[in-house]
Scaffold this motif. Structure first.
Motif, PDB file in Angstrom:
ATOM      1  N   TYR A  18      20.424  10.554  10.402  1.00  0.00           N
ATOM      2  CA  TYR A  18      19.108   9.922  10.462  1.00  0.00           C
ATOM      3  C   TYR A  18      19.140   8.439  10.098  1.00  0.00           C
ATOM      4  CZ  TYR A  18      19.712  10.753   5.485  1.00  0.00           C
ATOM      5  OH  TYR A  18      20.228  10.770   4.212  1.00  0.00           O
ATOM      6  N   CYS A  19      20.296   7.932   9.688  1.00  0.00           N
ATOM      7  CA  CYS A  19      20.358   6.599   9.071  1.00  0.00           C
ATOM      8  C   CYS A  19      20.462   5.497  10.121  1.00  0.00           C
ATOM      9  CB  CYS A  19      21.560   6.527   8.123  1.00  0.00           C
ATOM     10  SG  CYS A  19      21.727   4.907   7.344  1.00  0.00           S
ATOM     11  N   LYS A 132      22.546  19.714   8.729  1.00  0.00           N
ATOM     12  CA  LYS A 132      21.819  19.095   9.840  1.00  0.00           C
ATOM     13  C   LYS A 132      21.677  17.594   9.645  1.00  0.00           C
ATOM     14  CE  LYS A 132      18.966  23.058  11.274  1.00  0.00           C
ATOM     15  NZ  LYS A 132      17.577  23.545  11.414  1.00  0.00           N
ATOM     16  N   LEU A 133      21.493  17.181   8.404  1.00  0.00           N
ATOM     17  CA  LEU A 133      21.323  15.763   8.092  1.00  0.00           C
ATOM     18  C   LEU A 133      22.637  14.988   8.166  1.00  0.00           C
ATOM     19  CD1 LEU A 133      18.893  16.082   5.046  1.00  0.00           C
ATOM     20  CD2 LEU A 133      18.325  15.106   7.280  1.00  0.00           C
ATOM     21  N   PRO A 197      15.547   4.645  16.283  1.00  0.00           N
ATOM     22  CA  PRO A 197      16.482   4.397  17.389  1.00  0.00           C
ATOM     23  C   PRO A 197      17.905   4.167  16.866  1.00  0.00           C
ATOM     24  CG  PRO A 197      14.480   3.093  17.653  1.00  0.00           C
ATOM     25  CD  PRO A 197      14.415   3.713  16.278  1.00  0.00           C
ATOM     26  N   LYS A 198      18.863   4.408  17.727  1.00  0.00           N
ATOM     27  CA  LYS A 198      20.278   4.195  17.427  1.00  0.00           C
ATOM     28  C   LYS A 198      20.795   5.136  16.337  1.00  0.00           C
ATOM     29  CE  LYS A 198      20.099  -0.676  18.779  1.00  0.00           C
ATOM     30  NZ  LYS A 198      20.340  -2.074  18.378  1.00  0.00           N
ATOM     31  N   THR A 199      20.166   6.312  16.218  1.00  0.00           N
ATOM     32  CA  THR A 199      20.662   7.336  15.293  1.00  0.00           C
ATOM     33  C   THR A 199      21.006   8.595  16.091  1.00  0.00           C
ATOM     34  OG1 THR A 199      18.459   8.285  14.858  1.00  0.00           O
ATOM     35  CG2 THR A 199      19.178   6.468  13.428  1.00  0.00           C
ATOM     36  N   ILE A 200      21.795   9.458  15.482  1.00  0.00           N
ATOM     37  CA  ILE A 200      22.140  10.726  16.126  1.00  0.00           C
ATOM     38  C   ILE A 200      20.880  11.559  16.376  1.00  0.00           C
ATOM     39  CG2 ILE A 200      23.369  12.919  15.777  1.00  0.00           C
ATOM     40  CD1 ILE A 200      25.498  11.283  14.241  1.00  0.00           C
ATOM     41  N   GLY A 208      15.689  16.707  23.727  1.00  0.00           N
ATOM     42  CA  GLY A 208      14.895  17.891  23.433  1.00  0.00           C
ATOM     43  C   GLY A 208      15.594  18.871  22.521  1.00  0.00           C
ATOM     44  N   LYS A 209      16.533  18.360  21.708  1.00  0.00           N
ATOM     45  CA  LYS A 209      17.333  19.240  20.844  1.00  0.00           C
ATOM     46  C   LYS A 209      17.078  18.984  19.355  1.00  0.00           C
ATOM     47  CE  LYS A 209      21.103  19.724  24.203  1.00  0.00           C
ATOM     48  NZ  LYS A 209      22.558  19.516  24.455  1.00  0.00           N
TER      49      LYS A 209
END
Length: 380
Positions: A18-19, A132-133, A197-200, A208-209
């Protein structure tokens, strides 16, 4: 007057999903050279504008991950900070840290060099959500790290938590809060996930995942957060921050009070002498500037009076104390109603703001739509 210093350490052993902060993988990076560049940047900035650094009250090490550094590298960094930053008036010296990187040796170095506040990136006590993170620590490591920190002598310890995570349930959020409170800490920060933007996570969302909780679920998590904090005597002093009296983050209050602070390091931002600036982000560009004897500034902007007034409301309303009307008048020479009467009246009638003799602040309802309220105070 500049009262705070932010120092950016862009290295991570693991990049979280998320970073979006300026960061690079630790391996094969010029870490030692970067630390020396930081020292040179601090020396150069203070020599160019010594008056701005006379009353530094807070220092904050952020990232990236400052504790990605070895104990020896931390010692060198902290030595340079103490050499170049006037420390006489510093009352809060903080660092961010990852629970699985903060060894007893590193804790002792931090304590020996005057760091008196730890902010741990915990995010969740749920093993599935941590994976997940992209976090690498286990819940048990949080407990052990905090035990060691207290043993070394740290009393001002905060942890960051996150809600609105992919697939997160109310039960998982309640369990994380219960485990967080069991640590009996004086300060907690809790943020809803923002997919940048530009995060996994951003890439997954576009495919949509990324099954995020809906707005109603996220609002319910925030309501639970506020209720549980209040029940335990942890005062909400900002939208996402809770603490016992005298344990509020003094450094972050500089931002929300719209006061000035210096930023050092690759990609760091600062606000000094009415100018906001951002440093070059790429390590090579940042370090090359410093080797040439130049401040590594990529962009700077002289803040106009109008912008200062907008930011005063935009930032100040994040605090539960809100905007102090007398302070606003003393700072800008005009009453807040002279500038924002229409917005204040409209938002008060809508039940999103409350006004009393001293201040204007968000209502309970307003805290759920804070960003929408703040945008009303953009003058144009």
């Amino acid at each position: 007057m500049t009262t705070g210093v932010y120092i950016h350490i862009p290295f991570c052993h693991q990049i979280c999903n998320y970073c979006d902060f300026n960061k690079v993988f630790f391996k094969n990076q010029p870490v030692d050279e970067y630390i020396e560049s930081l020292g040179k940047e601090m020396a150069l900035a203070v020599s160019k504008n010594p008056a701005a650094y006379k009353e530094i009250q807070t220092i904050f090490l952020g990232g990236g991950t400052p504790t990605a550094l070895s104990a020896e590298q931390l010692e060198r960094l902290l030595t340079l900070i103490q050499t170049h930053i006037p420390m006489k008036h510093v009352i809060e010296f903080s660092t961010e840290a990852n629970p699985d990187e903060l060894t007893i040796e590193k804790l002792r170095v931090l304590k020996a060099f005057g760091i008196n506040r730890l902010s741990l990136g915990v995010q969740s006590f749920d093993t599935e959500l941590l994976k997940k993170l992209g976090r690498t620590h286990a819940p048990e490591q949080v407990i052990e790290t905090i035990r060691q920190a207290k043993e070394v002598g740290f009393t001002n310890i905060s942890i960051d938590l996150m809600y609105g995570l992919p697939g997160q349930t109310m039960e998982q959020w309640q369990n994380t809060l219960n485990q967080a409170f069991a640590l009996d800490l004086p300060h907690y920060s809790a943020y809803s996930l923002i997919v940048e933007p530009k995060t996994i996570f951003f890439n997954l969302m576009n495919k949509g995942k990324l099954p995020l909780p809906g707005e109603d679920s996220e609002a319910a998590m925030y309501a639970l957060l506020m209720k549980e904090m209040e029940k335990r005597g942890l005062h909400q002093y900002e939208i996402s921050n809770f603490g016992r009296t005298d344990f509020e983050s003094k450094h972050n209050l500089i931002y929300w009070d719209n006061d000035e602070y210096a930023g050092f390091g690759a990609g760091a931002s600062g606000y000094v002498s009415s100018t906001r600036y951002t440093n070059h982000g790429p390590l090579k560009k940042y370090m090359d500037c410093i080797e040439a004897g130049e401040l590594p500034i990529h962009h700077e902007h002289d803040v106009t009076e109008k912008e200062k007034i907008e930011e005063e409301l935009f930032l100040g309303l994040r605090k539960t104390a809100g905007i102090n009307k007398q302070h606003f008048y003393e700072r800008y020479g005009k009453q807040v109603h002279d500038v924002f009467e229409k917005q204040i009246n409209s938002l008060t009638e809508a039940g999103l703001l409350i006004e009393d003799e001293q201040a204007i602040y968000l209502s309970h309802q307003g805290k759920f739509v804070g960003n929408e309220v703040f945008q009303e105070f953009l003058i144009d």
